[in-house]
Scaffold this active site. Structure first.
Site, mmCIF file in Angstrom:
data_model
loop_
_atom_site.group_PDB
_atom_site.id
_atom_site.type_symbol
_atom_site.label_atom_id
_atom_site.label_comp_id
_atom_site.label_asym_id
_atom_site.label_seq_id
_atom_site.Cartn_x
_atom_site.Cartn_y
_atom_site.Cartn_z
ATOM 1 N N ASP A 69 -15.009 0.873 2.851
ATOM 2 C CA ASP A 69 -15.681 1.175 4.136
ATOM 3 C C ASP A 69 -16.829 2.132 3.749
ATOM 4 O OD1 ASP A 69 -13.403 0.195 5.616
ATOM 5 O OD2 ASP A 69 -13.168 1.897 6.957
ATOM 6 N N HIS A 120 -18.872 -1.982 10.179
ATOM 7 C CA HIS A 120 -18.353 -0.567 10.391
ATOM 8 C C HIS A 120 -19.255 0.197 11.206
ATOM 9 C CE1 HIS A 120 -15.271 2.482 9.508
ATOM 10 N NE2 HIS A 120 -16.235 3.222 8.774
ATOM 11 N N HIS A 124 -21.624 5.425 12.482
ATOM 12 C CA HIS A 124 -20.349 5.972 12.107
ATOM 13 C C HIS A 124 -19.963 6.904 13.437
ATOM 14 C CE1 HIS A 124 -16.684 7.518 10.266
ATOM 15 N NE2 HIS A 124 -16.569 6.428 9.601
ATOM 16 N N HIS A 214 -13.145 3.743 -0.040
ATOM 17 C CA HIS A 214 -14.491 4.305 0.121
ATOM 18 C C HIS A 214 -15.449 3.934 -1.009
ATOM 19 C CE1 HIS A 214 -12.306 5.900 3.478
ATOM 20 N NE2 HIS A 214 -13.216 5.710 4.321
#
Length: 261
Positions: A69, A120, A124, A214
């Site tokens: 991610d 994604h 965010h 990540h």
């Protein structure tokens, strides 16, 4: 309340760390999820699904999906080198602002090397905190940016913090996006200890698992080779998320993830 600053490692860490107590419990905020096993079971026998050349039968093989991610970032090229060397496919849930638009060549490489490119959001923002227009913008901007670079629009997305609801699902369906949660988290936003990241992944790994890492944190990429080696030794086969669901296909708007405990 914290503010997430895309492109800032500290801002990312603060945002994700503040969500730690929520990430594993919310898991879709009550929205029904489809497990990989259910997705495979519902598929028609003539539905090819998957991604073609790397497809395996995850009903018979112990499959696990490696996902990353919030990238790409400065360490993503090294990660791609590792995945290429190990012959392991992954799924990358990319952030738009300060990531996709900052590293277009890396995004192109991810796609060209056969990994799944997914969404994604743009910055965010927590989708369940936004109205319909805000949700649509967060997802659409990244869809457009990825398509401009790779020639293809993502079909998967991961909501920040795993937070979703009926409205997010409706907008996702409109944009052709299925939602993907996870079963394994190393909490790599909270440590630079690669050995600890490895330990956390290995302790949680199981068949039909979806590993969340990540590629923007210093301890993560160095942990990946030994994670791959040990899970391979244990008999796991690495697949992309679409391969995990094959011969089923991820349906836009639906939420996919492991069974709740």
């Amino acid at each position: 309340m914290f503010r997430f600053r895309p492109g800032s490692r500290r801002g990312t860490a603060v945002a994700l760390l503040a969500a730690t107590s929520l990430m594993l419990t919310l898991g879709g905020c009550g929205v029904d999820r489809v497990t990989p096993r259910d997705a495979r079971g519902k598929a028609r026998t003539d539905d090819k699904g998957g991604t073609g050349t790397r497809r395996v039968d995850c009903a018979k093989v112990k499959c696990i999906a490696l996902t990353f991610d919030a990238g790409p970032g400065k360490d993503t090229p090294r990660l791609l080198d590792i995945l290429k060397e190990k012959r392991v496919p992954a799924t990358f849930f990319l952030l738009g602002r300060n990531h996709v638009d900052r590293y277009p060549r890396v995004v192109k490489r991810i796609a060209d090397e056969g990994h799944e490119v997914a969404n994604h959001t743009w910055s965010h923002r927590i989708l369940t905190d936004l109205d319909e227009a805000g949700i649509r913008e967060e997802l659409s901007l990244t869809q457009t940016a990825v398509e401009r670079i790779t020639g293809h629009r993502p079909t998967l997305m991961r909501p920040p913090q795993g937070r979703t609801d009926d409205t997010v699902s409706e907008i996702s369906k409109e944009l052709g996006l299925a939602q993907i949660l996870w079963s394994v988290t190393a909490k790599d936003y909270s440590t630079t200890d690669s050995a600890l990241i490895r330990q956390r992944v290995l302790e949680q790994a199981q068949a039909d698992g979806i590993i969340l890492l990540h590629d923007i944190y210093d301890g993560t990429v160095p942990a990946v080779p030994s994670i791959i080696d040990e899970l391979t030794r244990r008999g796991f086969t690495f697949v992309t998320v679409p391969e995990l669901l094959a011969p089923g296909k991820a349906e836009p708007g639906a939420v996919y993830g492991p069974e709740k405990d």
